[in-house]
Motif scaffolding. Structure first.
Motif, PDB file in Angstrom:
ATOM      1  N   ARG A  24       0.769  -1.192   0.018  1.00 48.31           N
ATOM      2  CA  ARG A  24       0.112  -0.016  -0.144  1.00 48.31           C
ATOM      3  C   ARG A  24       0.814   1.081   0.014  1.00 48.31           C
ATOM      4  NH1 ARG A  24      -2.962  -3.307   3.798  1.00 48.31           N
ATOM      5  NH2 ARG A  24      -4.861  -3.826   2.873  1.00 48.31           N
ATOM      6  N   ARG A  25       1.973   1.282   0.897  1.00 51.58           N
ATOM      7  CA  ARG A  25       2.877   2.446   0.861  1.00 51.58           C
ATOM      8  C   ARG A  25       3.451   2.881  -0.387  1.00 51.58           C
ATOM      9  NH1 ARG A  25       5.390   5.776   4.890  1.00 51.58           N
ATOM     10  NH2 ARG A  25       6.720   7.497   3.345  1.00 51.58           N
ATOM     11  N   PHE A  26       4.126   1.780  -0.904  1.00 52.02           N
ATOM     12  CA  PHE A  26       5.026   1.844  -2.114  1.00 52.02           C
ATOM     13  C   PHE A  26       4.008   2.321  -3.337  1.00 52.02           C
ATOM     14  CE2 PHE A  26       9.086  -0.092  -1.510  1.00 52.02           C
ATOM     15  CZ  PHE A  26       9.362   0.297  -0.062  1.00 52.02           C
ATOM     16  N   ASP A  42      -7.439 -14.635  -1.977  1.00 51.32           N
ATOM     17  CA  ASP A  42      -8.825 -13.708  -1.826  1.00 51.32           C
ATOM     18  C   ASP A  42      -8.173 -12.186  -1.396  1.00 51.32           C
ATOM     19  OD1 ASP A  42     -10.567 -15.365  -2.742  1.00 51.32           O
ATOM     20  OD2 ASP A  42     -11.268 -15.941  -0.648  1.00 51.32           O
ATOM     21  N   ALA A  43      -7.295 -12.451  -0.210  1.00 52.98           N
ATOM     22  CA  ALA A  43      -6.720 -11.183   0.165  1.00 52.98           C
ATOM     23  C   ALA A  43      -5.831 -10.688  -0.851  1.00 52.98           C
ATOM     24  CB  ALA A  43      -5.753 -11.490   1.446  1.00 52.98           C
ATOM     25  N   ALA A  44      -5.092 -11.406  -1.840  1.00 51.54           N
ATOM     26  CA  ALA A  44      -3.964 -10.814  -2.784  1.00 51.54           C
ATOM     27  C   ALA A  44      -4.848 -10.070  -3.831  1.00 51.54           C
ATOM     28  CB  ALA A  44      -3.303 -11.863  -3.238  1.00 51.54           C
ATOM     29  N   ASP A  45      -5.965 -10.676  -4.314  1.00 49.26           N
ATOM     30  CA  ASP A  45      -7.086 -10.010  -5.247  1.00 49.26           C
ATOM     31  C   ASP A  45      -7.406  -8.614  -4.764  1.00 49.26           C
ATOM     32  OD1 ASP A  45      -6.373 -12.251  -6.900  1.00 49.26           O
ATOM     33  OD2 ASP A  45      -8.373 -13.199  -6.684  1.00 49.26           O
ATOM     34  N   ALA A  46      -8.060  -8.779  -3.519  1.00 53.41           N
ATOM     35  CA  ALA A  46      -8.595  -7.750  -3.153  1.00 53.41           C
ATOM     36  C   ALA A  46      -7.467  -6.274  -2.928  1.00 53.41           C
ATOM     37  CB  ALA A  46      -9.268  -7.757  -1.552  1.00 53.41           C
ATOM     38  N   LEU A  47      -6.118  -6.746  -2.488  1.00 45.99           N
ATOM     39  CA  LEU A  47      -5.341  -5.745  -2.308  1.00 45.99           C
ATOM     40  C   LEU A  47      -4.936  -5.295  -3.730  1.00 45.99           C
ATOM     41  CD1 LEU A  47      -3.300  -4.236  -0.463  1.00 45.99           C
ATOM     42  CD2 LEU A  47      -1.727  -6.458  -1.077  1.00 45.99           C
ATOM     43  N   ALA A  48      -4.737  -6.168  -4.778  1.00 50.88           N
ATOM     44  CA  ALA A  48      -4.649  -5.574  -5.872  1.00 50.88           C
ATOM     45  C   ALA A  48      -5.351  -4.680  -6.442  1.00 50.88           C
ATOM     46  CB  ALA A  48      -4.240  -6.889  -7.064  1.00 50.88           C
ATOM     47  N   ALA A  53      -1.858  -2.568  -7.675  1.00 57.34           N
ATOM     48  CA  ALA A  53      -0.544  -3.346  -7.750  1.00 57.34           C
ATOM     49  C   ALA A  53      -0.889  -4.766  -8.606  1.00 57.34           C
ATOM     50  CB  ALA A  53       0.094  -3.693  -6.283  1.00 57.34           C
ATOM     51  N   LYS A  54       0.210  -5.512  -8.874  1.00 51.30           N
ATOM     52  CA  LYS A  54      -0.130  -6.764  -9.620  1.00 51.30           C
ATOM     53  C   LYS A  54       0.436  -7.929  -8.566  1.00 51.30           C
ATOM     54  CE  LYS A  54       2.774  -5.536 -12.724  1.00 51.30           C
ATOM     55  NZ  LYS A  54       2.713  -4.171 -12.585  1.00 51.30           N
ATOM     56  N   ALA A  55      -0.483  -8.727  -8.496  1.00 45.62           N
ATOM     57  CA  ALA A  55      -0.405  -9.917  -7.466  1.00 45.62           C
ATOM     58  C   ALA A  55       0.157 -11.258  -8.457  1.00 45.62           C
ATOM     59  CB  ALA A  55      -1.793 -10.486  -6.782  1.00 45.62           C
ATOM     60  N   ALA A  56       1.002 -11.982  -7.822  1.00 41.21           N
ATOM     61  CA  ALA A  56       1.500 -13.027  -8.416  1.00 41.21           C
ATOM     62  C   ALA A  56       1.763 -14.376  -7.563  1.00 41.21           C
ATOM     63  CB  ALA A  56       2.922 -12.933  -9.190  1.00 41.21           C
ATOM     64  N   ARG A  57       0.978 -15.291  -7.765  1.00 38.02           N
ATOM     65  CA  ARG A  57       1.182 -16.524  -6.866  1.00 38.02           C
ATOM     66  C   ARG A  57       2.621 -17.130  -7.075  1.00 38.02           C
ATOM     67  NH1 ARG A  57       0.819 -21.854  -5.678  1.00 38.02           N
ATOM     68  NH2 ARG A  57      -0.308 -22.536  -3.751  1.00 38.02           N
TER      69      ARG A  57
END
Length: 237
Positions: A24-26, A42-48, A53-57
């Motif tokens: 979030r900060r960056f 789910d948390a990653a998708d919501a944060l993206a 930002a881009k989420a990668a597993r």
């Protein structure tokens, strides 16, 4: 706020807790951020969605996956290694497989990620590892294996700081004390015990750790390398 416009950042382990606060900060400071997650889709998708930002597993216990993720995301200006796991208990009873996985995630992954990132990083880039004050102090029983992994980060950062110093790539460890996350909430059952060791008797906030990470990644911290930046409310004082 730090200006990271035009900077590319990768946060390993960024879907929850301290890692999510760093994302979030960056991202809020203008960086092009990719972050990894393992089991928290789910948390990653919501944060993206929240941050852009881009989420990668990517499984931090898998060396090939870690190296591949870093290579695909690069060249990087900023690498933050926040992925970590915790196994506590009597060493005579602790599951050896859990200990080995903790070493894979907490020690091997940061090393291989940092080395791979440095292959293509521009001069003056930043590598930041999220460690723990328990690398300096383990004041209760059952934490030997965990403390081992956090102390290993210290030696790694000092060594890599010298290896990459001729390119002005800094390598530093942030060492939080008890920090309020879903895994260690401030109102949890261990809070009073942990606060008993502290000068400032509260958990830290993930945003405070993210603020220190932003400083270390910024232009004013170009002369700080091979350091252990403790932010623990006096836990280790």
């Amino acid at each position: 706020m730090t200006d990271f416009h035009g900077k590319k950042a990768l946060v390993l382990g960024g879907s929850r807790g301290i890692g999510a606060a760093i994302v979030r900060r960056f991202a809020g400071d203008g960086a092009d951020v990719t972050f990894t997650y393992a089991g928290s889709k789910d948390a990653a998708d919501a944060l993206a969605v929240e941050t852009g930002a881009k989420a990668a597993r990517s499984d931090a216990a898998d060396r090939a996956a870690v190296i591949g993720t870093v290579r695909e995301a690069g060249p990087l200006d900023i690498l933050v290694i926040s992925a970590g796991t915790l196994a506590l208990g009597n060493p005579l009873d602790l599951d050896p497989d859990a200990v080995d996985r903790m070493i894979d995630v907490n020690v091997r992954a940061p090393y291989h990620a940092a080395v791979e990132a440095a292959r293509s990083m521009p001069d003056g880039s930043r590598i930041i590892v999220i460690g723990s004050v328990n690398g300096d102090r383990m004041p209760f029983a059952g934490g030997a294996a965990y403390a081992l992994t956090k102390s290993a980060m210290q030696g790694m950062a000092r060594g890599l700081a010298r290896d990459f110093g001729d390119r002005n790539i800094t390598v530093n460890v942030i060492q939080p004390g008890p920090t309020s996350t879903d895994m260690n909430p401030e109102d949890g059952p261990m809070s009073d015990f942990m606060h008993g060791f502290m000068a400032i008797k509260r958990h830290g906030r993930a945003e405070e750790i993210a603020g220190l990470a932003a400083y270390l990644a910024g232009p004013e911290a170009g002369f700080i390398t091979g350091s252990l930046q403790t932010i623990d409310g006096g836990f280790g004082a």
